[in-house]
Scaffold this active site. Sequence first.
Site, PDB file in Angstrom:
ATOM      1  N   ARG A 186       0.946  -1.208  -0.150  1.00 28.28           N
ATOM      2  CA  ARG A 186      -0.023  -0.099  -0.101  1.00 28.28           C
ATOM      3  C   ARG A 186       0.932   1.212  -0.060  1.00 28.28           C
ATOM      4  O   ARG A 186       0.083   2.455  -0.324  1.00 28.28           O
ATOM      5  CB  ARG A 186      -0.920  -0.143   1.243  1.00 28.28           C
ATOM      6  CG  ARG A 186      -1.959  -0.972   1.084  1.00 28.28           C
ATOM      7  CD  ARG A 186      -2.703  -1.314   2.231  1.00 28.28           C
ATOM      8  NE  ARG A 186      -3.448  -0.285   2.798  1.00 28.28           N
ATOM      9  CZ  ARG A 186      -4.583  -0.447   3.814  1.00 28.28           C
ATOM     10  NH1 ARG A 186      -4.319  -1.418   4.487  1.00 28.28           N
ATOM     11  NH2 ARG A 186      -5.154   0.440   3.975  1.00 28.28           N
TER      12      ARG A 186
ATOM     13  N   HIS B 242      -2.041  -4.729  -4.327  1.00 29.59           N
ATOM     14  CA  HIS B 242      -2.647  -3.609  -4.052  1.00 29.59           C
ATOM     15  C   HIS B 242      -2.941  -2.363  -5.214  1.00 29.59           C
ATOM     16  O   HIS B 242      -4.078  -1.872  -5.478  1.00 29.59           O
ATOM     17  CB  HIS B 242      -2.323  -2.749  -2.884  1.00 29.59           C
ATOM     18  CG  HIS B 242      -2.975  -1.676  -2.251  1.00 29.59           C
ATOM     19  ND1 HIS B 242      -4.347  -2.016  -1.781  1.00 29.59           N
ATOM     20  CD2 HIS B 242      -2.882  -0.366  -2.463  1.00 29.59           C
ATOM     21  CE1 HIS B 242      -4.895  -0.697  -1.698  1.00 29.59           C
ATOM     22  NE2 HIS B 242      -3.905   0.648  -1.988  1.00 29.59           N
TER      23      HIS B 242
ATOM     24  N   ASP C 248     -14.353   2.017  -2.847  1.00 26.41           N
ATOM     25  CA  ASP C 248     -13.880   3.418  -3.206  1.00 26.41           C
ATOM     26  C   ASP C 248     -13.394   3.511  -4.704  1.00 26.41           C
ATOM     27  O   ASP C 248     -13.394   2.517  -5.423  1.00 26.41           O
ATOM     28  CB  ASP C 248     -12.647   3.265  -2.305  1.00 26.41           C
ATOM     29  CG  ASP C 248     -11.547   2.356  -2.388  1.00 26.41           C
ATOM     30  OD1 ASP C 248     -11.647   1.727  -3.417  1.00 26.41           O
ATOM     31  OD2 ASP C 248     -11.014   1.957  -1.417  1.00 26.41           O
TER      32      ASP C 248
ATOM     33  N   LYS D 103     -15.265   7.828  -1.647  1.00 25.71           N
ATOM     34  CA  LYS D 103     -14.838   7.874  -0.199  1.00 25.71           C
ATOM     35  C   LYS D 103     -13.534   8.666  -0.019  1.00 25.71           C
ATOM     36  O   LYS D 103     -12.830   8.765  -1.128  1.00 25.71           O
ATOM     37  CB  LYS D 103     -14.526   6.412   0.185  1.00 25.71           C
ATOM     38  CG  LYS D 103     -13.814   6.141   1.664  1.00 25.71           C
ATOM     39  CD  LYS D 103     -13.341   4.875   1.710  1.00 25.71           C
ATOM     40  CE  LYS D 103     -12.138   4.842   1.052  1.00 25.71           C
ATOM     41  NZ  LYS D 103     -11.180   3.286   1.232  1.00 25.71           N
TER      42      LYS D 103
ATOM     43  N   THR E  55      -8.328  -3.293   8.745  1.00 26.56           N
ATOM     44  CA  THR E  55      -8.941  -3.303  10.034  1.00 26.56           C
ATOM     45  C   THR E  55     -10.558  -3.145   9.921  1.00 26.56           C
ATOM     46  O   THR E  55     -11.267  -3.296  10.805  1.00 26.56           O
ATOM     47  CB  THR E  55      -8.677  -1.924  10.739  1.00 26.56           C
ATOM     48  OG1 THR E  55      -9.218  -0.637   9.748  1.00 26.56           O
ATOM     49  CG2 THR E  55      -7.477  -1.502  10.819  1.00 26.56           C
ATOM     50  N   ALA E  56     -10.969  -3.663   8.671  1.00 23.14           N
ATOM     51  CA  ALA E  56     -12.526  -3.737   8.266  1.00 23.14           C
ATOM     52  C   ALA E  56     -13.392  -2.401   8.421  1.00 23.14           C
ATOM     53  O   ALA E  56     -14.583  -2.376   8.197  1.00 23.14           O
ATOM     54  CB  ALA E  56     -13.016  -4.797   8.972  1.00 23.14           C
TER      55      ALA E  56
END
Length: 363
Positions: A141, A175, A216, A239, A271-272
């Site tokens: 990321r 990612h 997103d 988002k 982290t959801a």
Amino acid sequence: MPKSSSRQGAVVAPPAQPGAALGDTSVPTNGPVTAPRTAPTLIRMYGDLAIFSGTANRPLAAKVADYLGVPLGGVDVFQFPNTNTFVRLHQSVRGKDVFLIQPTCPPTNDNLMELLIFIDTLRRDSAARITAVVPYYGYGRTDKKDQPRVPITARLVADLITVAGADRFLTIDLHAGQIQGFFTIPTDELSTISLFVNYFKRIGFNADDTVVVSPDIGGVRRARNVAERLGLPLAIIEKRRAFDGTETQMYNVIGNVQDKNIIIVDDEIDTAGTLTDAARFLREAGARELIACATHPILSKPAAKRLQKSALSRVVVTDTVPISDKKRARIGDRLEVISVAPLLGDVIRRIHEGRSVGELFNE
């Protein structure tokens, strides 16, 4: 035929014709014209297939080895009291085609360092070729400078893997696709789209009232591909994320989700927070049943708790990284895991045999 000392078989030149000068390729006129030589028999570039596993995800490696019918290589991996990692092979890999399976999931730094040390161990034991199979690419990321005075760690990790001695890199759902360009060695990125598409076709869905949603803008391409394969419409959530990545805010949903069943598609669940916020946002927009699918279930704290309390009826993931029993119990029956072992096994076999990987996915 004796083996060549190099990886590729040497081609032996035909004997020179009597009286011919060195390099003379003309047809001799003082004798019969001979038929052209047949092409030399190809020599396999690499030795026997060997599968090894680090400590990050041994169950997945065992499934891959079992799928291929190859025993998992024996190895001791441990840390000394000073936390230094040590790797010792049980048998020699000299001349073998080695595939090392080690995702760099949490604890990321420990698993990454173990991967590098393991590669160095294989290289120093004279493996013919080393393919680093990293189902989950940690630090993926951090793939660009999106603010001043920050690193591009995804590139740094690529350099480390290459310098350690890997000859090839195999991963699943990066990612960002541009990470492939950070490697100077052959790289294959596999997609789990076919696994999820087959799953939803198997359980069944109503095309008239189901919509695929990207949580997103960055995940639009992934969600669009799933929507196209399933023949479903696509919706997108707008988002915005804070610079430190700790807070997100959802502003709008592009597309019709009113009275629709939803399939939310993402690459990983950390982290959801994004996923559960998206589920709540879609429910407020009038959506009915909410199902999420993501390749990498990182499930950092407090992901399991958030998923347990969320509006999601089902969370479909793969086994690129292990999920602890505690997290499985907390999420409950809504968690479903699809194995990527057959996918990895088929690709590893093709790479080992020198066949096209693209043909497996119809290019």
